[in-house]
Motif scaffolding. Structure first.
Motif, PDB file in Angstrom:
ATOM      1  N   ASN A 113       8.204   2.491  -9.287  1.00  0.00           N
ATOM      2  CA  ASN A 113       9.224   2.217  -8.281  1.00  0.00           C
ATOM      3  C   ASN A 113       9.860   0.846  -8.480  1.00  0.00           C
ATOM      4  N   ILE A 114      11.130   0.751  -8.142  1.00  0.00           N
ATOM      5  CA  ILE A 114      11.781  -0.563  -8.245  1.00  0.00           C
ATOM      6  C   ILE A 114      12.240  -1.047  -6.872  1.00  0.00           C
ATOM      7  N   ALA A 115      11.708  -0.449  -5.815  1.00  0.00           N
ATOM      8  CA  ALA A 115      12.061  -0.852  -4.448  1.00  0.00           C
ATOM      9  C   ALA A 115      11.423  -2.201  -4.124  1.00  0.00           C
ATOM     10  N   PRO A 116      11.902  -2.882  -3.036  1.00  0.00           N
ATOM     11  CA  PRO A 116      11.302  -4.175  -2.677  1.00  0.00           C
ATOM     12  C   PRO A 116       9.802  -4.053  -2.379  1.00  0.00           C
ATOM     13  N   ASP A 117       9.090  -5.186  -2.518  1.00  0.00           N
ATOM     14  CA  ASP A 117       7.624  -5.204  -2.403  1.00  0.00           C
ATOM     15  C   ASP A 117       7.098  -4.590  -1.105  1.00  0.00           C
ATOM     16  N   ASP A 118       7.688  -5.017   0.035  1.00  0.00           N
ATOM     17  CA  ASP A 118       7.215  -4.551   1.342  1.00  0.00           C
ATOM     18  C   ASP A 118       7.314  -3.034   1.452  1.00  0.00           C
ATOM     19  N   LEU A 119       8.442  -2.542   0.973  1.00  0.00           N
ATOM     20  CA  LEU A 119       8.687  -1.100   1.035  1.00  0.00           C
ATOM     21  C   LEU A 119       7.663  -0.362   0.183  1.00  0.00           C
ATOM     22  N   ILE A 120       7.377  -0.912  -0.998  1.00  0.00           N
ATOM     23  CA  ILE A 120       6.392  -0.290  -1.899  1.00  0.00           C
ATOM     24  C   ILE A 120       5.028  -0.255  -1.223  1.00  0.00           C
ATOM     25  N   ARG A 121       4.661  -1.396  -0.617  1.00  0.00           N
ATOM     26  CA  ARG A 121       3.345  -1.467   0.016  1.00  0.00           C
ATOM     27  C   ARG A 121       3.223  -0.429   1.132  1.00  0.00           C
ATOM     28  N   TYR A 122       4.297  -0.330   1.926  1.00  0.00           N
ATOM     29  CA  TYR A 122       4.290   0.618   3.034  1.00  0.00           C
ATOM     30  C   TYR A 122       4.199   2.050   2.494  1.00  0.00           C
ATOM     31  N   ALA A 123       4.989   2.317   1.467  1.00  0.00           N
ATOM     32  CA  ALA A 123       5.015   3.672   0.890  1.00  0.00           C
ATOM     33  C   ALA A 123       3.659   4.021   0.284  1.00  0.00           C
ATOM     34  N   LYS A 124       3.029   3.019  -0.369  1.00  0.00           N
ATOM     35  CA  LYS A 124       1.736   3.264  -0.997  1.00  0.00           C
ATOM     36  C   LYS A 124       0.672   3.594   0.033  1.00  0.00           C
ATOM     37  N   GLU A 125       0.725   2.839   1.145  1.00  0.00           N
ATOM     38  CA  GLU A 125      -0.257   3.076   2.203  1.00  0.00           C
ATOM     39  C   GLU A 125      -0.069   4.478   2.779  1.00  0.00           C
ATOM     40  N   TRP A 126       1.184   4.826   3.024  1.00  0.00           N
ATOM     41  CA  TRP A 126       1.495   6.141   3.564  1.00  0.00           C
ATOM     42  C   TRP A 126       1.043   7.226   2.596  1.00  0.00           C
ATOM     43  N   ASP A 127       1.243   6.986   1.286  1.00  0.00           N
ATOM     44  CA  ASP A 127       0.808   7.934   0.251  1.00  0.00           C
ATOM     45  C   ASP A 127      -0.686   8.199   0.344  1.00  0.00           C
ATOM     46  N   PHE A 128      -1.440   7.140   0.599  1.00  0.00           N
ATOM     47  CA  PHE A 128      -2.893   7.293   0.657  1.00  0.00           C
ATOM     48  C   PHE A 128      -3.286   8.214   1.816  1.00  0.00           C
ATOM     49  N   TYR A 129      -2.646   8.015   2.988  1.00  0.00           N
ATOM     50  CA  TYR A 129      -2.952   8.881   4.137  1.00  0.00           C
ATOM     51  C   TYR A 129      -2.581  10.330   3.834  1.00  0.00           C
ATOM     52  N   ARG A 130      -1.466  10.492   3.135  1.00  0.00           N
ATOM     53  CA  ARG A 130      -0.997  11.839   2.773  1.00  0.00           C
ATOM     54  C   ARG A 130      -2.029  12.517   1.852  1.00  0.00           C
ATOM     55  N   MET A 131      -2.504  11.762   0.855  1.00  0.00           N
ATOM     56  CA  MET A 131      -3.493  12.305  -0.083  1.00  0.00           C
ATOM     57  C   MET A 131      -4.785  12.660   0.648  1.00  0.00           C
ATOM     58  N   PHE A 132      -5.133  11.823   1.640  1.00  0.00           N
ATOM     59  CA  PHE A 132      -6.353  12.079   2.421  1.00  0.00           C
ATOM     60  C   PHE A 132      -6.210  13.383   3.203  1.00  0.00           C
ATOM     61  N   ALA A 133      -5.042  13.581   3.816  1.00  0.00           N
ATOM     62  CA  ALA A 133      -4.795  14.803   4.600  1.00  0.00           C
ATOM     63  C   ALA A 133      -4.844  16.018   3.691  1.00  0.00           C
ATOM     64  N   ILE A 134      -4.257  15.901   2.491  1.00  0.00           N
ATOM     65  CA  ILE A 134      -4.219  17.052   1.582  1.00  0.00           C
ATOM     66  C   ILE A 134      -5.614  17.371   1.051  1.00  0.00           C
ATOM     67  N   ALA A 135      -6.382  16.328   0.722  1.00  0.00           N
ATOM     68  CA  ALA A 135      -7.762  16.542   0.263  1.00  0.00           C
ATOM     69  C   ALA A 135      -8.568  17.227   1.362  1.00  0.00           C
ATOM     70  N   SER A 136      -8.351  16.814   2.629  1.00  0.00           N
ATOM     71  CA  SER A 136      -9.068  17.421   3.762  1.00  0.00           C
ATOM     72  C   SER A 136      -8.685  18.892   3.923  1.00  0.00           C
ATOM     73  N   LEU A 137      -7.378  19.175   3.767  1.00  0.00           N
ATOM     74  CA  LEU A 137      -6.924  20.561   3.919  1.00  0.00           C
ATOM     75  C   LEU A 137      -7.523  21.453   2.835  1.00  0.00           C
ATOM     76  N   GLU A 138      -7.570  20.931   1.596  1.00  0.00           N
ATOM     77  CA  GLU A 138      -8.128  21.733   0.505  1.00  0.00           C
ATOM     78  C   GLU A 138      -9.620  21.969   0.705  1.00  0.00           C
ATOM     79  N   GLN A 139     -10.310  20.929   1.172  1.00  0.00           N
ATOM     80  CA  GLN A 139     -11.740  21.057   1.453  1.00  0.00           C
ATOM     81  C   GLN A 139     -11.970  22.094   2.560  1.00  0.00           C
TER      82      GLN A 139
END
Ligand SMILES: [Zn+2]
Length: 259
Positions: A113-139
């Protein structure tokens, strides 16, 4: 399944009225040892198979862990029926975090990504929650597949309800192999893809043994239950792919890198 009586007499339907079980033959037992005065303890002998009801109560935890890694049915019975281990909730949460981290880590590498730092950090954190939800759904889909199969099997054989809560606890505990995902990812090397596949096989073998021991059913039924779980999990993964969500998976990222 047809044979009854003696050691095989215990079935998945008989809710144990005694608090313990013999780890060798699965027969109920009222006590694991008898405490004579002055610190003299005597291990109880099973009335059914004439062996010690639970030899693991005097074993070192490390030996018990090694036996659990070897997927021995006796040690599974010891942990499930004769101990008061109550960590399945926390363990499940930790395993899901490990899985979410693996998927999230794959995503970080594939997204430049080439977005500003804050935006990247926010997006990354959100990505982690998304991955957690998907892992939970698959489990959840995996477990739902197993429970559905066992429920249908019960309807077909018109037997009493198996102990699904005990089975859920057994499945959560037996998924402890997922903790290995973190070291496999951190110490990345040429064989990481092989490691991840071996971890998957190990977790499935543990789950298979947990189902067999908890419900006291045949290997074939236990295997079919695992396959039903995998089928429902695959359906969910297929659904995510159709929705074109970037969900990450055990091996997809490595496959892209290999070629
Ligand atoms: Zn016995």
């Amino acid at each position: 399944l047809g044979t009854r009586g003696g050691a095989e007499g215990m079935s998945e339907e008989d809710f144990p009225s005694s608090p313990y079980r013999c780890i060798e033959c699965n027969q109920e037992a009222s006590e694991l040892y008898r405490d004579y005065n002055h610190g003299v303890l005597k291990l109880t002998i099973c009335k059914s198979c004439q062996k010690v009801v639970d030899k693991y109560i005097e074993y070192d935890p490390v030996i018990i862990l090694i036996n659990a890694i070897l997927c021995k049915a006796q040690v599974y019975r010891h942990i499930l029926f004769n101990t008061k281990i109550n960590i399945h909730g926390k363990l499940c949460m930790f395993c899901l975090l490990c899985e979410a981290y693996l998927r999230w880590w794959q995503l970080q590498d594939s997204n430049q990504n080439i977005a500003p730092d804050d935006l990247i950090r926010y997006a990354k954190e959100w990505d982690f929650y998304r991955m957690f939800a998907i892992a939970s759904l698959e489990q959840s889909a995996f477990f739902a597949g197993i429970f559905t199969f066992l429920w249908i099997k019960r309807l077909m054989t018109a037997k009493k309800k198996p102990h699904f809560i005990l089975l859920l606890k057994a499945l959560l505990l037996s998924s402890y192999g997922k903790l290995l995902l973190i070291p496999a990812v951190i110490w990345e090397h040429d064989y990481t893809i092989l490691c991840l596949r071996l971890i998957k096989v190990f977790v499935l073998t543990s789950n298979f043994q947990a189902i067999r021991v908890t419900l006291n059913i045949s290997r074939m039924l236990s295997l079919l239950a695992i396959l039903s779980g995998l089928l429902l999990e695959s359906c969910m993964v297929f659904f995510f792919q159709r929705m074109e969500w970037d969900v990450g998976s055990d091996c997809a990222f490595y496959r892209e890198q290999d070629f």
